[in-house]
Design a protein around this motif. Sequence first.
Motif, PDB file in Angstrom:
ATOM      1  N   THR A   1       1.370  10.295  -4.923  1.00  0.00           N
ATOM      2  CA  THR A   1       1.300   9.122  -4.051  1.00  0.00           C
ATOM      3  C   THR A   1      -0.164   8.754  -3.870  1.00  0.00           C
ATOM      4  N   THR A   2      -0.434   7.467  -3.902  1.00  0.00           N
ATOM      5  CA  THR A   2      -1.808   7.003  -3.751  1.00  0.00           C
ATOM      6  C   THR A   2      -1.989   6.313  -2.407  1.00  0.00           C
ATOM      7  N   GLN A   3      -3.215   6.389  -1.894  1.00  0.00           N
ATOM      8  CA  GLN A   3      -3.565   5.707  -0.649  1.00  0.00           C
ATOM      9  C   GLN A   3      -5.050   5.379  -0.695  1.00  0.00           C
TER      10      GLN A   3
ATOM     11  N   ARG B   1      -4.527  -2.135  -3.359  1.00  0.00           N
ATOM     12  CA  ARG B   1      -3.546  -1.082  -3.613  1.00  0.00           C
ATOM     13  C   ARG B   1      -3.822  -0.454  -4.973  1.00  0.00           C
TER      14      ARG B   1
ATOM     15  N   THR C   1      -8.182   5.576  -4.673  1.00  0.00           N
ATOM     16  CA  THR C   1      -6.754   5.930  -4.780  1.00  0.00           C
ATOM     17  C   THR C   1      -6.311   6.984  -3.776  1.00  0.00           C
ATOM     18  N   GLY C   2      -7.261   7.681  -3.148  1.00  0.00           N
ATOM     19  CA  GLY C   2      -6.916   8.779  -2.256  1.00  0.00           C
ATOM     20  C   GLY C   2      -6.668  10.092  -2.983  1.00  0.00           C
TER      21      GLY C   2
END
Length: 150
Positions: free
Chosen positions: A96-98, A106, A59-60
């Motif tokens: 925010t996820t990355q 995603r 998810t970052g």
Amino acid sequence: MSQRYKPNTTVACVVHCQDKYLLVEEYIDGELRYNQPAGHLEANESLISACQRELHEETGLDIAPSYLLGIYQFSANKDLAFVRYTFAIDLENQPTTQPLDQAINRALWLSIEQIEQIRDQLRSPLVMQSILDHQQGKHFPLTVLNSRFL
């Protein structure tokens, strides 16, 4: 002499924020699946560290788990079994996820109603069960886990 039973040891993290749960989307054997950020315990790694690593890779997010939600046993088939240590984090604001892991398409925030709609695409029954356990307020302090002797 029979072969010793050796289930896979995995970790997962239920991340909850504003009535939504963070799931990751991935393809498993060519099929779209949804799961909590999760993965296998690595050598010389504590369960808590494994959870934090998997959460970051998928998810970052660089957040430590807040508590242990439960320990689940699951047999996918006669040759594949798991012991899953599921942790949880409750957030006030949705970060925010990355995803960093190329296997993750995603990360997305879904309501329980949205998760019910994709129930047949959940990676295992443990995904929904751990969300239901979270909603019931189940939790255990991280101090029940001891990695002192790694």
